[in-house]
Design a protein around this motif. Structure first.
Motif, mmCIF file in Angstrom:
data_model
loop_
_atom_site.group_PDB
_atom_site.id
_atom_site.type_symbol
_atom_site.label_atom_id
_atom_site.label_comp_id
_atom_site.label_asym_id
_atom_site.label_seq_id
_atom_site.Cartn_x
_atom_site.Cartn_y
_atom_site.Cartn_z
ATOM 1 N N THR A 135 39.342 31.528 47.852
ATOM 2 C CA THR A 135 40.853 31.505 46.934
ATOM 3 C C THR A 135 41.177 31.074 45.548
ATOM 4 O O THR A 135 41.610 32.427 44.804
ATOM 5 C CB THR A 135 42.066 31.431 48.052
ATOM 6 N N LYS B 218 38.438 33.333 43.053
ATOM 7 C CA LYS B 218 38.999 35.285 43.412
ATOM 8 C C LYS B 218 40.243 35.264 42.312
ATOM 9 O O LYS B 218 40.441 36.078 41.386
ATOM 10 C CB LYS B 218 39.355 35.262 44.686
ATOM 11 N N ARG B 219 41.235 34.562 42.301
ATOM 12 C CA ARG B 219 42.004 34.687 41.814
ATOM 13 C C ARG B 219 42.425 34.642 40.137
ATOM 14 O O ARG B 219 42.895 35.497 39.089
ATOM 15 C CB ARG B 219 43.309 33.860 42.231
ATOM 16 N N GLU C 150 40.363 37.561 38.939
ATOM 17 C CA GLU C 150 41.656 38.428 38.433
ATOM 18 C C GLU C 150 42.537 39.121 37.568
ATOM 19 O O GLU C 150 42.164 39.366 37.274
ATOM 20 C CB GLU C 150 42.190 38.533 39.918
ATOM 21 N N ALA D 121 40.186 39.800 34.854
ATOM 22 C CA ALA D 121 40.058 41.268 34.820
ATOM 23 C C ALA D 121 41.314 41.698 34.293
ATOM 24 O O ALA D 121 40.641 42.429 33.449
ATOM 25 C CB ALA D 121 39.893 41.499 35.649
ATOM 26 N N GLU D 122 42.318 41.353 34.087
ATOM 27 C CA GLU D 122 43.445 41.202 34.116
ATOM 28 C C GLU D 122 44.434 41.033 32.050
ATOM 29 O O GLU D 122 44.943 41.640 31.956
ATOM 30 C CB GLU D 122 44.786 41.071 35.176
ATOM 31 N N TYR E 35 42.870 37.449 31.002
ATOM 32 C CA TYR E 35 43.194 36.503 30.645
ATOM 33 C C TYR E 35 43.942 35.688 29.403
ATOM 34 O O TYR E 35 43.618 36.081 28.090
ATOM 35 C CB TYR E 35 41.870 34.913 30.584
ATOM 36 N N VAL F 288 32.461 37.912 44.421
ATOM 37 C CA VAL F 288 33.467 37.772 43.228
ATOM 38 C C VAL F 288 32.628 36.696 42.048
ATOM 39 O O VAL F 288 32.766 37.402 40.993
ATOM 40 C CB VAL F 288 33.707 36.176 43.814
ATOM 41 N N ARG G 89 31.514 40.347 40.313
ATOM 42 C CA ARG G 89 32.590 40.681 39.462
ATOM 43 C C ARG G 89 33.199 39.983 38.317
ATOM 44 O O ARG G 89 33.494 40.158 37.587
ATOM 45 C CB ARG G 89 34.144 40.478 40.682
#
Length: 100
Positions: free
Chosen positions: A31, A34-35, A38, A41-42, A44, A86, A89
């Motif tokens: 988890t 993954k966070r 993410e 991706a947004e 950092y 993950v 990605r």
């Protein structure tokens, strides 16, 4: 994701044996990974030292994946595939394409 209790227990034992302390569950690590991906991706938005600290969760996951005694346990393959997804990605968003 269905991960067996033996896998989870032995994963945590592998983390302790590696000096990472107790309470490090495979699912919590996944988890967190993954966070982190993410967040990357947004865009950092933290300092570089924090980025490298955040990458440590992937090192912990690798410690578990590399533990040979876990490979035959129920859930290892599913956990490994989830991590690989993950990772893919992360490579997609973290790869810098050269201009030349």
């Amino acid at each position: 994701m269905a991960v067996g209790a033996d896998f989870l227990r032995r994963y945590e034992q592998a983390q302790i044996a590696a000096g990472r302390g107790g309470g490090d569950s495979a699912l919590r690590h996944l988890t967190s990974w993954k966070r982190f991906v993410e967040a990357c991706a947004e865009g950092y938005d933290d300092v570089i030292s924090e980025y490298f600290e955040d990458l440590r969760v992937r090192d912990a996951i690798e410690c578990g994946l590399a533990e040979k005694s876990l490979r035959e346990l129920a859930g290892y393959e599913e956990f490994s595939r989830a991590v690989q997804a993950v990772d893919a990605r992360f490579r997609e968003i973290a790869t810098v394409v050269g201009s030349g």
